[in-house]
Design a protein around this motif. Structure first.
Motif, PDB file in Angstrom:
ATOM      1  N   UNK A  16     -30.241  11.788 -23.531  1.00 37.34           N
ATOM      2  CA  UNK A  16     -30.920  12.473 -22.442  1.00 37.34           C
ATOM      3  C   UNK A  16     -30.011  12.642 -21.230  1.00 37.34           C
ATOM      4  N   UNK A  17     -29.230  11.604 -20.916  1.00 34.35           N
ATOM      5  CA  UNK A  17     -28.363  11.649 -19.741  1.00 34.35           C
ATOM      6  C   UNK A  17     -27.221  10.667 -19.908  1.00 34.35           C
ATOM      7  N   UNK A  18     -26.095  11.009 -19.314  1.00 31.72           N
ATOM      8  CA  UNK A  18     -24.935  10.122 -19.282  1.00 31.72           C
ATOM      9  C   UNK A  18     -24.705   9.759 -17.823  1.00 31.72           C
ATOM     10  N   UNK A  19     -24.943   8.498 -17.503  1.00 32.99           N
ATOM     11  CA  UNK A  19     -24.781   8.030 -16.131  1.00 32.99           C
ATOM     12  C   UNK A  19     -23.393   7.432 -15.958  1.00 32.99           C
ATOM     13  N   UNK A  49     -20.367  12.334 -26.083  1.00 30.12           N
ATOM     14  CA  UNK A  49     -21.669  11.798 -25.679  1.00 30.12           C
ATOM     15  C   UNK A  49     -22.273  12.731 -24.629  1.00 30.12           C
ATOM     16  N   UNK A  50     -22.824  13.830 -25.111  1.00 25.65           N
ATOM     17  CA  UNK A  50     -23.313  14.899 -24.257  1.00 25.65           C
ATOM     18  C   UNK A  50     -24.836  14.986 -24.391  1.00 25.65           C
ATOM     19  N   UNK A  51     -25.559  15.182 -23.285  1.00 28.26           N
ATOM     20  CA  UNK A  51     -27.012  15.308 -23.368  1.00 28.26           C
ATOM     21  C   UNK A  51     -27.431  16.354 -24.400  1.00 28.26           C
ATOM     22  N   UNK A  52     -28.458  15.992 -25.184  1.00 28.75           N
ATOM     23  CA  UNK A  52     -28.962  16.863 -26.234  1.00 28.75           C
ATOM     24  C   UNK A  52     -28.390  16.553 -27.605  1.00 28.75           C
ATOM     25  N   UNK A  53     -27.352  15.711 -27.671  1.00 30.79           N
ATOM     26  CA  UNK A  53     -26.689  15.373 -28.923  1.00 30.79           C
ATOM     27  C   UNK A  53     -27.422  14.234 -29.625  1.00 30.79           C
ATOM     28  N   UNK A  54     -27.532  14.345 -30.951  1.00 27.65           N
ATOM     29  CA  UNK A  54     -28.139  13.279 -31.739  1.00 27.65           C
ATOM     30  C   UNK A  54     -27.177  12.116 -31.911  1.00 27.65           C
ATOM     31  N   UNK A  55     -27.722  10.910 -31.969  1.00 22.04           N
ATOM     32  CA  UNK A  55     -26.915   9.701 -32.088  1.00 22.04           C
ATOM     33  C   UNK A  55     -27.683   8.671 -32.910  1.00 22.04           C
ATOM     34  N   UNK A  56     -26.948   7.831 -33.643  1.00 18.74           N
ATOM     35  CA  UNK A  56     -27.579   6.756 -34.408  1.00 18.74           C
ATOM     36  C   UNK A  56     -26.708   5.500 -34.298  1.00 18.74           C
ATOM     37  N   UNK A  94     -21.181  -7.212 -28.948  1.00 18.35           N
ATOM     38  CA  UNK A  94     -20.344  -6.240 -28.246  1.00 18.35           C
ATOM     39  C   UNK A  94     -19.045  -6.080 -29.016  1.00 18.35           C
ATOM     40  N   UNK A  95     -18.651  -4.919 -29.427  1.00 17.16           N
ATOM     41  CA  UNK A  95     -19.158  -3.580 -29.147  1.00 17.16           C
ATOM     42  C   UNK A  95     -20.205  -3.128 -30.159  1.00 17.16           C
ATOM     43  N   UNK A  96     -20.623  -1.869 -30.019  1.00 18.26           N
ATOM     44  CA  UNK A  96     -21.607  -1.262 -30.907  1.00 18.26           C
ATOM     45  C   UNK A  96     -20.978  -0.003 -31.525  1.00 18.26           C
ATOM     46  N   UNK A  97     -21.235   0.187 -32.828  1.00 16.36           N
ATOM     47  CA  UNK A  97     -20.721   1.381 -33.513  1.00 16.36           C
ATOM     48  C   UNK A  97     -21.850   2.391 -33.650  1.00 16.36           C
ATOM     49  N   UNK A  98     -21.584   3.628 -33.230  1.00 19.51           N
ATOM     50  CA  UNK A  98     -22.588   4.680 -33.318  1.00 19.51           C
ATOM     51  C   UNK A  98     -22.059   5.825 -34.173  1.00 19.51           C
ATOM     52  N   UNK A  99     -22.996   6.596 -34.727  1.00 21.00           N
ATOM     53  CA  UNK A  99     -22.652   7.790 -35.480  1.00 21.00           C
ATOM     54  C   UNK A  99     -23.070   8.975 -34.619  1.00 21.00           C
ATOM     55  N   UNK A 100     -22.106   9.829 -34.294  1.00 25.66           N
ATOM     56  CA  UNK A 100     -22.372  10.977 -33.432  1.00 25.66           C
ATOM     57  C   UNK A 100     -21.482  12.137 -33.850  1.00 25.66           C
ATOM     58  N   UNK A 101     -22.044  13.301 -33.965  1.00 27.14           N
ATOM     59  CA  UNK A 101     -21.300  14.519 -34.296  1.00 27.14           C
ATOM     60  C   UNK A 101     -20.434  14.386 -35.557  1.00 27.14           C
ATOM     61  N   UNK A 102     -20.928  13.641 -36.548  1.00 27.28           N
ATOM     62  CA  UNK A 102     -20.224  13.532 -37.817  1.00 27.28           C
ATOM     63  C   UNK A 102     -19.120  12.489 -37.877  1.00 27.28           C
ATOM     64  N   UNK A 103     -18.980  11.656 -36.875  1.00 24.09           N
ATOM     65  CA  UNK A 103     -17.972  10.595 -36.914  1.00 24.09           C
ATOM     66  C   UNK A 103     -18.529   9.313 -36.310  1.00 24.09           C
ATOM     67  N   UNK A 104     -17.833   8.210 -36.583  1.00 28.31           N
ATOM     68  CA  UNK A 104     -18.228   6.920 -36.038  1.00 28.31           C
ATOM     69  C   UNK A 104     -17.419   6.648 -34.779  1.00 28.31           C
ATOM     70  N   UNK A 105     -18.091   6.129 -33.782  1.00 24.95           N
ATOM     71  CA  UNK A 105     -17.474   5.833 -32.495  1.00 24.95           C
ATOM     72  C   UNK A 105     -17.899   4.436 -32.087  1.00 24.95           C
ATOM     73  N   UNK A 106     -16.976   3.636 -31.622  1.00 26.00           N
ATOM     74  CA  UNK A 106     -17.282   2.286 -31.160  1.00 26.00           C
ATOM     75  C   UNK A 106     -17.142   2.247 -29.649  1.00 26.00           C
ATOM     76  N   UNK A 124     -33.625   8.903 -26.104  1.00 28.41           N
ATOM     77  CA  UNK A 124     -34.996   8.778 -26.567  1.00 28.41           C
ATOM     78  C   UNK A 124     -34.945   8.667 -28.078  1.00 28.41           C
ATOM     79  N   UNK A 125     -35.768   7.813 -28.632  1.00 29.56           N
ATOM     80  CA  UNK A 125     -35.818   7.635 -30.078  1.00 29.56           C
ATOM     81  C   UNK A 125     -36.491   8.849 -30.699  1.00 29.56           C
ATOM     82  N   UNK A 126     -35.902   9.352 -31.783  1.00 29.16           N
ATOM     83  CA  UNK A 126     -36.474  10.502 -32.503  1.00 29.16           C
ATOM     84  C   UNK A 126     -36.375  10.227 -33.998  1.00 29.16           C
ATOM     85  N   UNK A 127     -37.217  10.880 -34.755  1.00 24.31           N
ATOM     86  CA  UNK A 127     -37.154  10.737 -36.202  1.00 24.31           C
ATOM     87  C   UNK A 127     -37.522   9.360 -36.673  1.00 24.31           C
TER      88      UNK A 127
END
Length: 80
Positions: free
Chosen positions: A15-18, A32-39, A48-60, A72-75
């Motif tokens: 939703x937002x990047x502060x 990490x842009x507003x509107x992008x899906x993340x898991x 610490x740290x946390x690994x996320x999946x965003x835009x087809x790749x893994x990011x820590x 916001x949680x979706x799906x």
């Protein structure tokens, strides 16, 4: 909620990047842009740290950085 609170395997939408200055720019540059899906994929044993999946790749990212990203949680939950 913030990204650090999103449960493992749960999908969300940014939703937002502060943050300020270079930190905010660095997060946006990493996709990490507003509107992008993340898991959230994994969390390190000490939390610490946390690994996320965003835009087809893994990011820590660090928990401190994840706390600056509003989501916001979706799906539904996905098995990881």
């Amino acid at each position: 909620m913030t990204l650090d609170k999103l449960p493992i395997g749960k999908q969300g939408k940014i939703l937002a990047v502060n943050g300020e200055g270079p930190l905010r720019c660095r997060l946006l540059d990493m996709g990490l842009i507003p509107g992008t899906g993340v898991m959230v994929r994994k969390v390190a044993p000490m939390g610490d740290p946390v690994e996320i999946h965003i835009r087809g790749y893994e990011l820590t990212i660090r928990i401190a950085d994840a706390q600056k990203i509003e989501v916001e949680a979706v799906g539904r939950e996905v098995a990881v």
